[in-house]
Enzyme design. Structure first.
Site, short mmCIF file in Angstrom:
data_model
loop_
_atom_site.label_atom_id
_atom_site.label_comp_id
_atom_site.label_asym_id
_atom_site.label_seq_id
_atom_site.Cartn_x
_atom_site.Cartn_y
_atom_site.Cartn_z
N GLU A 78 -18.72 -16.58 -131.68
CA GLU A 78 -19.91 -17.07 -130.99
C GLU A 78 -21.14 -16.44 -131.63
O GLU A 78 -21.08 -15.34 -132.19
CB GLU A 78 -19.87 -16.71 -129.49
CG GLU A 78 -18.78 -17.38 -128.70
CD GLU A 78 -18.90 -17.16 -127.20
OE1 GLU A 78 -20.00 -16.73 -126.75
OE2 GLU A 78 -17.92 -17.39 -126.49
N ASN A 100 -24.73 -15.45 -130.21
CA ASN A 100 -25.47 -15.31 -128.95
C ASN A 100 -26.96 -15.20 -129.21
O ASN A 100 -27.41 -14.27 -129.88
CB ASN A 100 -24.98 -14.08 -128.21
CG ASN A 100 -23.56 -14.23 -127.71
OD1 ASN A 100 -23.33 -14.72 -126.61
ND2 ASN A 100 -22.59 -13.84 -128.53
N ASP A 125 -20.46 -12.42 -132.10
CA ASP A 125 -19.16 -11.99 -131.57
C ASP A 125 -18.14 -12.14 -132.68
O ASP A 125 -17.95 -13.25 -133.20
CB ASP A 125 -18.77 -12.82 -130.35
CG ASP A 125 -19.60 -12.47 -129.13
OD1 ASP A 125 -20.35 -11.48 -129.19
OD2 ASP A 125 -19.50 -13.19 -128.12
N LYS A 136 -21.70 -21.44 -128.84
CA LYS A 136 -20.36 -21.72 -129.35
C LYS A 136 -20.40 -22.78 -130.45
O LYS A 136 -19.78 -22.62 -131.49
CB LYS A 136 -19.45 -22.13 -128.20
CG LYS A 136 -19.27 -21.00 -127.17
CD LYS A 136 -18.53 -21.46 -125.95
CE LYS A 136 -18.34 -20.30 -124.95
NZ LYS A 136 -19.62 -19.78 -124.40
N LYS A 187 -12.31 -22.90 -124.39
CA LYS A 187 -13.47 -22.44 -123.61
C LYS A 187 -14.39 -23.61 -123.32
O LYS A 187 -14.50 -24.53 -124.12
CB LYS A 187 -14.26 -21.38 -124.40
CG LYS A 187 -13.50 -20.13 -124.74
CD LYS A 187 -14.38 -19.10 -125.45
CE LYS A 187 -14.58 -19.44 -126.90
NZ LYS A 187 -15.26 -18.33 -127.65
N ARG A 194 -15.45 -4.49 -127.86
CA ARG A 194 -15.13 -4.64 -126.45
C ARG A 194 -13.62 -4.89 -126.34
O ARG A 194 -13.13 -5.96 -126.69
CB ARG A 194 -15.96 -5.77 -125.84
CG ARG A 194 -17.46 -5.46 -125.89
CD ARG A 194 -18.33 -6.66 -125.75
NE ARG A 194 -18.12 -7.62 -126.83
CZ ARG A 194 -18.72 -8.82 -126.88
NH1 ARG A 194 -19.56 -9.17 -125.93
NH2 ARG A 194 -18.49 -9.63 -127.88
N ARG A 219 -19.35 -6.95 -130.84
CA ARG A 219 -20.71 -7.49 -130.82
C ARG A 219 -21.52 -6.82 -131.94
O ARG A 219 -21.74 -5.61 -131.93
CB ARG A 219 -21.35 -7.23 -129.46
CG ARG A 219 -22.84 -7.52 -129.35
CD ARG A 219 -23.20 -8.97 -129.57
NE ARG A 219 -22.50 -9.89 -128.71
CZ ARG A 219 -22.83 -10.17 -127.44
NH1 ARG A 219 -23.86 -9.55 -126.88
NH2 ARG A 219 -22.15 -11.06 -126.75
N ARG A 252 -9.63 -11.19 -122.53
CA ARG A 252 -11.06 -11.44 -122.72
C ARG A 252 -11.80 -10.17 -123.12
O ARG A 252 -11.76 -9.17 -122.41
CB ARG A 252 -11.67 -12.01 -121.44
CG ARG A 252 -11.11 -13.37 -121.04
CD ARG A 252 -11.54 -13.77 -119.65
NE ARG A 252 -11.03 -12.85 -118.63
CZ ARG A 252 -11.35 -12.90 -117.36
NH1 ARG A 252 -12.19 -13.83 -116.94
NH2 ARG A 252 -10.84 -12.05 -116.50
#
Length: 332
Positions: free
Chosen positions: A279, A281, A271, A122, A157, A223, A208, A231
């Site tokens: 984000e 990842n 993301d 993050k 978050k 997603r 993603r 979410r």
């Protein structure tokens, strides 16, 4: 090739990206060795592991066979996949120290241990502010409240979470705002992240975008949150729909991918919501199986091919410094 992962018997056969990588590696001729975190140790500065020979199968009724554990130096491996899922806690950091000693012995660790420590998924978005919506990282609850007032609607978050855990959406005037700030910062004792709410999450989802050695896979996994939820995480019930990359995705990948690849991060997931990266990842990105199934790709094979290129063009001594191929080391 070794792999450090969560217990293989407990993975989701249909969704596990690590299994896709292992199937591809085995098909390309790699002998596989399996480890969990508990199998790693250091002795007099040497990274060791209780390794078990592993064979994998594309069979939902039984996708693996393990041999008996044998203690040996991790330097016996050419490459080691670090695929232990978060949480990114102190035990995870200790694990990267051990893997760094393996790297010092010439093992190619994917992703690189130093990068795993440095690139909080993050906070590291701050290295690419041109790619991100308005974002605040703070422990100060008054600053959070001011940011909420400024933006009107925000996402809050923790910095160490995964899978959609403890993600809150707040609007100006929400009576729960103060308690959310208190909970996530432990009354100002921990940092948390606050981002401008991106309404596109409800329509186009949280996409993603996967990067293999700095280059984007041609499809993203959008997603879409389940009804009544905000979410975009598969673990939180979101629906995964593959889609071709758009121009904005490719621009984001171009801004971020080469910089991370230069730091030894061969498999990364961005993301993206509404054209903004939320984000980055690096610990254990997923999405391979869903994209492969819907688009006919073979992302695991693409990653293993990239690893093979690095093994072929970077001498083992250079890998010990986390180096990338130099012109002198590349084949003519």
């Amino acid at each position: 090739m070794g792999v450090v992962m969560d217990p293989i018997a407990a993975i989701s056969y249909a969704k596990d990206s690590t299994l896709a990588m292992l199937l591809a590696a085995q098909a390309r001729g790699f002998e596989l060795s399996y480890l969990e975190q508990r199998d790693l140790l250091l002795r007099d500065g040497v990274a060791l592991g209780r390794m078990r020979a592993l064979s994998v199968r594309a069979d939902p009724a039984g996708w693996f066979t393990l041999g008996e554990p044998a203690l040996g130096p991790l330097s016996s491996l050419d490459c080691l996949l670090m695929r232990k899922d978060p949480p990114f806690d102190i035990e995870y950091i200790y694990t990267t120290y051990i893997l760094e000693r393996a790297e010092a012995a010439g093992v190619q660790v994917v992703n690189r241990p130093q990068g795993l420590r440095d690139m909080n998924e993050k906070v590291y978005t701050a290295a690419f502010p041109q790619c991100c919506a308005a974002t605040l990282v703070t422990r100060d609850m008054a600053d959070m409240a001011a940011f909420l007032h400024e933006q009107g609607k925000v996402v809050v978050k923790p910095l160490h979470g995964m899978g959609g855990r403890s993600i809150f959406v707040l609007e100006q005037g929400d009576v729960n705002a103060r308690v959310v700030f208190e909970t996530l910062t432990d009354y100002g004792q921990r940092f948390a992240i606050v981002q401008r709410y991106l309404p596109e999450i409800a329509q186009t989802g949280d996409s993603r975008v996967l990067l293999v050695d700095g280059e984007p896979v041609p499809y993203a996994l959008a997603r879409i949150p389940a009804g009544g939820d905000h979410r975009g995480n598969l673990a939180a019930g979101a629906r995964g729909v593959a889609r071709p990359l758009n121009d904005r995705d490719r621009w984001l990948a171009g801004e971020i991918g080469p910089a991370l690849a230069a730091k030894g991060m061969l498999f990364v997931g961005l993301d993206v919501i509404g054209g903004f990266v939320t984000e980055i990842n690096v610990t254990s990105p997923t999405g391979i199986r869903e994209i492969d199934k819907q688009c006919g790709t073979s992302i695991g094979d693409q990653l293993i091919a990239a690893i093979e290129r690095h093994l072929a063009t970077t001498p083992r001594a250079a890998r010990s410094a986390g180096g990338r191929p130099s012109p002198a080391a590349s084949p003519a």
